[in-house]
Each structure stands twice: as structure tokens, then as C-alpha cells.
Design an enzyme around this catalytic site. Sequence first.
Site, PDB file in Angstrom:
ATOM      1  N   LYS A 323       0.805  -1.224   0.000  1.00  0.00           N
ATOM      2  CA  LYS A 323       0.000   0.000   0.000  1.00  0.00           C
ATOM      3  C   LYS A 323       0.838   1.275   0.000  1.00  0.00           C
ATOM      4  CE  LYS A 323      -4.300  -1.638   2.051  1.00  0.00           C
ATOM      5  NZ  LYS A 323      -5.353  -1.356   3.009  1.00  0.00           N
ATOM      6  N   ASN A 344      -4.790   2.101  -1.852  1.00  0.00           N
ATOM      7  CA  ASN A 344      -5.315   0.746  -2.036  1.00  0.00           C
ATOM      8  C   ASN A 344      -6.022   0.579  -3.386  1.00  0.00           C
ATOM      9  OD1 ASN A 344      -7.789   2.044  -1.597  1.00  0.00           O
ATOM     10  ND2 ASN A 344      -8.656   0.246  -0.596  1.00  0.00           N
ATOM     11  N   ALA A 387      -4.423   1.201   8.272  1.00  0.00           N
ATOM     12  CA  ALA A 387      -5.888   1.168   8.336  1.00  0.00           C
ATOM     13  C   ALA A 387      -6.398   2.298   9.230  1.00  0.00           C
ATOM     14  CB  ALA A 387      -6.357  -0.182   8.864  1.00  0.00           C
TER      15      ALA A 387
HETATM   16  P1  ATR Z   1      -2.499  -1.956   9.045  1.00  0.00           P
HETATM   17  O1  ATR Z   1      -1.952  -1.458   7.772  1.00  0.00           O
HETATM   18  O2  ATR Z   1      -3.431  -3.122   8.918  1.00  0.00           O
HETATM   19  O3  ATR Z   1      -3.084  -0.874   9.874  1.00  0.00           O
HETATM   20  P2  ATR Z   1      -0.057  -1.847  10.538  1.00  0.00           P
HETATM   21  O4  ATR Z   1       0.303  -0.612   9.797  1.00  0.00           O
HETATM   22  O5  ATR Z   1       0.979  -2.883  10.749  1.00  0.00           O
HETATM   23  O6  ATR Z   1      -1.265  -2.583   9.854  1.00  0.00           O
HETATM   24  O7  ATR Z   1      -0.640  -1.391  11.957  1.00  0.00           O
HETATM   25  C1  ATR Z   1      -1.003  -2.306  12.925  1.00  0.00           C
HETATM   26  C2  ATR Z   1      -1.594  -1.578  14.121  1.00  0.00           C
HETATM   27  O8  ATR Z   1      -2.021  -2.572  15.048  1.00  0.00           O
HETATM   28  C3  ATR Z   1      -0.591  -0.698  14.839  1.00  0.00           C
HETATM   29  O9  ATR Z   1      -1.241   0.410  15.356  1.00  0.00           O
HETATM   30  C4  ATR Z   1      -0.107  -1.618  15.960  1.00  0.00           C
HETATM   31  O10 ATR Z   1       0.366  -0.941  17.092  1.00  0.00           O
HETATM   32  P3  ATR Z   1       1.900  -0.444  17.217  1.00  0.00           P
HETATM   33  O11 ATR Z   1       1.957   0.888  16.537  1.00  0.00           O
HETATM   34  O12 ATR Z   1       2.137  -0.380  18.654  1.00  0.00           O
HETATM   35  O13 ATR Z   1       2.713  -1.497  16.526  1.00  0.00           O
HETATM   36  C5  ATR Z   1      -1.383  -2.325  16.302  1.00  0.00           C
HETATM   37  N1  ATR Z   1      -1.144  -3.608  16.979  1.00  0.00           N
HETATM   38  C6  ATR Z   1      -0.615  -4.717  16.446  1.00  0.00           C
HETATM   39  N2  ATR Z   1      -0.574  -5.697  17.353  1.00  0.00           N
HETATM   40  C7  ATR Z   1      -1.096  -5.194  18.507  1.00  0.00           C
HETATM   41  C8  ATR Z   1      -1.334  -5.727  19.813  1.00  0.00           C
HETATM   42  N3  ATR Z   1      -1.036  -6.973  20.130  1.00  0.00           N
HETATM   43  N4  ATR Z   1      -1.919  -4.905  20.733  1.00  0.00           N
HETATM   44  C9  ATR Z   1      -2.232  -3.638  20.417  1.00  0.00           C
HETATM   45  N5  ATR Z   1      -2.024  -3.088  19.212  1.00  0.00           N
HETATM   46  C10 ATR Z   1      -1.464  -3.858  18.269  1.00  0.00           C
END
Ligand code: ATR
Length: 536
Positions: A323, A344, A387
Site C-alpha cells: 500500500k 489501495n 488502516a
Molecule cells: P495496518 O496497515 O493493517 O493498519 P499496521 O500498519 O501494521 O497494519 O498497523 C497495525 C496496528 O495494530 C498498529 O497500530 C499496531 O500498534 P503499534 O503501533 O504499537 O505497533 C497495532 N497492533 C498490532 N498488534 C497489537 C497488539 N497486540 N496490541 C495492540 N495493538 C497492536
Amino acid sequence: MAFGLYYARSHISMTNISSNIASRLLRQRLPRVCVAVIGKNPAEMVTKAEDFARDNPFIEFRLDYLPQPVALFPKLKGFVEYHPHVNMIATCRRANNGGRFKGSVAAQVDILVKAAAAGCQLIDIELESATQLKAASWEKLRKTGAAIILSFHDFRSTKNLDKTYQKMCTYPADFIKVVSTAQELHDNVEMMKFLERRSDERPVIGLCMGEQGLISRLLSMRAGSAFTFGAASAGEETGPGQILARTLRETFRIDQLDVSTRVYGVVGDPISHSLSPVIMNTGFRRENFNAVYLALHAKTIQDLMACVRDIPIHGLSVTLPYKEAILKYLDRTDQMTTKIGACNTVIRSQDGKLYGFNTDVAGVIRPLEQRMALLGAKILVLGAGGAARAAVFGLKDRGADVYIMNRTAGTGQKLAKQARAKFIQRKQLSKLTFDCIINATSVGMDGDLGKEKEQPLLTEKELNTKFIFEMVYTPAETKFVKMAQAKGIPVIFGSEMFVHQGARQFEIWTGKPAPVDEMQRVVHHALAQRGQAGKK
Ligand code: ATR
């Protein structure tokens, strides 16, 4: 001198002229999809053929799957009597060449001759066997009157297609079938260019095997392939990456594909889980839009961009991990996409320019707008990744009062600053109430269940909201959803967002309103089927 060469030179004038007329006639009335039928015994094979005879009257009998191939022929004669309109290929691929037949080349020829006598109008023999055939064996095969398909399979790569073809042309076959393996998406383009170069010379069948070969399995016919192959049912594929014959016809509408069919696709790595092909092809069919939509497993963005240019691909849905990476290949992006920093949706204009959009915004906004006025609505977004960025900027654009909470405070604060939203700490939550809490983290996704167990996103006490919006759509019932349901809070499911972001893409590409209800229906159906498959 190789026998094939000698034979071709000395017999080409007579044999090939008559057989070419025959094969051209045959090609004109051949259906586009040949269903490959396997079976443990003759009765099973014929029963399967009976099932396909009406809807797909072109069947390849894979005789090499039978312990006694000749045992099929008495039953086959009966089948032919009742189904005279069905075109049949007899294939008895030797084990050395990717099949299961353990007998000699002479035994293979004998079986093919008998298959023709039983009614098969086409017989397939692989190049490796052909090189060992004596003149008398060729004569036997030709005398059957069946069209001969000379086939070659490369189970590793797509290379030397012309060289292989030229070698194959030295044999007196009616169809030349060249099947390779796509290691990358662009191998499909190589195959289709090969077909375009050669299909005027003689009837050719060509496609790429493997997960990466989907493009050629669908589009090779408009490049000149005489037909393509489809599997009878899941688990019965006779080649890597073979698609169900029914899917080729019903989902991809292969019978209607022509040079003016527009090609769209969803690109990601991995991509096999994507439901986008289901909703988009449904939408195209419903609106009578001459287009096809494919799942493209691109391992590199360079490979993808080369295909966009050469096929050409008219539009893309872009998913993880491309993306952001795709942005630098685009000629222009709209303001919202630039702000979000992720795209996207790509549309290719007639002059080849690429424009990028972000329809995840519509995916979030539209379901919410159907339930509340967004101006002044108090919305909490959990997460600060791609997202979440689409949700935050989209909601701010509609005048919502947006709060952000994220595991990593720094990322959340940065987004809040960029979007002029409010960053909050978890401890503040119990004192706040919201119109909607959106899960825009990856917590709850199929592969993430372990993590969710350790650390729930929120506790029940913290769920002070009129609605929750779960962006995760596989599985449908995440822990977040279940918690909300237990508290009687209405849920906006991720599948709704998925459909709306797709619907907006559909509108951008076609200029027509998307058949949202129909798209929603097929997604629910597909998810329900997946759920059932998961329980098995
Ligand atoms: P996407 O493009 O689907 O949004 P991403 O850019 O990897 O995926 O973002 C994932 C989000 O989920 C992030 O905000 C991440 O938090 P961090 O910034 O702290 O990494 C959050 N996330 C992933 N695993 C998590 C968990 N176990 N608990 C809380 N937040 C989580």
C-alpha cells in the site's frame, strides 16, 4: 538427424495439410475449457464425465490415473453413444513426464490408439515420448484419425518457449501444447507473447502452471491458445495452480473474455485468502461490465509494475505489503491518499498514466454514515497503522471528533498531530464515552489469535460506546466483537467495510454505482463457507 525432423520434412505436404484442416475445424467448435477428469476406476471416471457432459462438453480423460487404462474403453463407448456432442481428449502421461503411467512408450501409444477407437477425437502425447517414436508408431497414431496434441511441460520455469515450439513443430501433430511454470507474474506475459507470435502458424495451447500462473490460465486464449484446462473439483487438479472448470466459467466468465475485456486485480503477498475476486467479479457480471478480476501474488513490486504495463492491467486493488510501496510508481494520487500515505486503489488511464486512491476511507465512512451523523460524532480509533490512518483522516474530513489510542504511544501521537485528532492514554478510557470505537489494529486477525488471548484490546468496562466497528473480517467474531455483543452494543463488522471499500473501487473503475447488496451477499456466503471449512 532426429526422426521427428525427417518425418516432418518428408510427410508434411500431405499429412499436415489434411490434419490442419481437421484441427482447424475442430478448434472452431471446441469449447474454451477442457475439464481434466481423473478417477480411481473406470466407473468413477465415466460418472464424473457424465456430470460435466452437459455444462462443459469438453473432457480430458487422464488415463494415467487408472490402474488399467484400457479397462475404461468399453465404458467410454457407452458414454460416447449417449453424449455424441462431447469432445474428448485421451491423455496417458508417463510418470517421467509428470504423469502416472508407468508403462513403456509403446504401451502408451497402444493405449492412445485404443482410446481413439473408443471415440476420443483428440489424443495427447508428450514430446519426450514423441522423440522415441518410430515411423510406424506415428503412422499408427495418425491412422486413428484423432487430432494429435503434442505436449511439453516445464515444471520449473518459463523459458525457451520458441525453441521448444520449433522443436515440436518438427513432428506431425495437430496441436502444439506448451505448458511452463510461472515463477513470477511476468512469466505469464512471456507465455502470452509467445502465443501471440505462434498461434497464426498452427493451433497452439499454452499456459503457465503454479500459483503465479493464474493470469495465463485465464487470458491465454485471447493471446491465441486454442483452449485451456480446468479441474473437475477441488483436490482433483491435474497440474499445479489448475483452477476449477466451474470457477473459470462462472466466476471469471471465461466464455466471454475477448480482446476488449479489461483486466483488474488485487495485488498482495500473500493473496490467496482475498475475497476481492469474489466480490469484484460478481459486480462486473451483475453490471454487465466486460472485465475480469484476478488475485495477483506479486513477490516484488517491480514484477507487478511490469505486468501492469505489458498486459495491460486497467486497475488494481492494493493490499499488504504494497500500500505504501506503490506510491512512488504512481503518476498522481488524490489529496486524501497523499495525506494517508497509503494507496489501495489504482486506475490506469488510456494513455498509461497511473492514478492512486484510498477507498479504505469510504469503507469506514459509508457504514458509519448509514448509522449516525459524523459531524461532531465522538469516535475512538484503536491503532495508528495504515488502516487507522485511513479511518482517522476520513473521519476528520467529515467533521468527527476523533480520538486515537495506540500500543506505541509515539506513533499514535504523531498521527494525532498530523490529523489534528486527540491522542489518549488507556487510563483515560473508563471516563470517556463514544459514539463508536473502531478496532483498526491487527489484533483479532486469524494469525493473531494467540496475541489476543494474552492481551485483550479493551476490557468490558472500557467499552463505553454506542457502536463498535471491527475492521478485522476474518474471523468475523473476534474477541472484541464478542465482548461488545455480550454488552448489547451493536457491531459494524469488518466485512461491511471490506464491501464498501470494494464498492468504491468499482465506482472509480466503471463509473457506475456498485451493486453493494449483491457484493455483501457473496461475501457473507464466502465467509460462511470458510467458517464451515474451518470447523471441519
Ligand atoms: P495496518 O496497515 O493493517 O493498519 P499496521 O500498519 O501494521 O497494519 O498497523 C497495525 C496496528 O495494530 C498498529 O497500530 C499496531 O500498534 P503499534 O503501533 O504499537 O505497533 C497495532 N497492533 C498490532 N498488534 C497489537 C497488539 N497486540 N496490541 C495492540 N495493538 C497492536
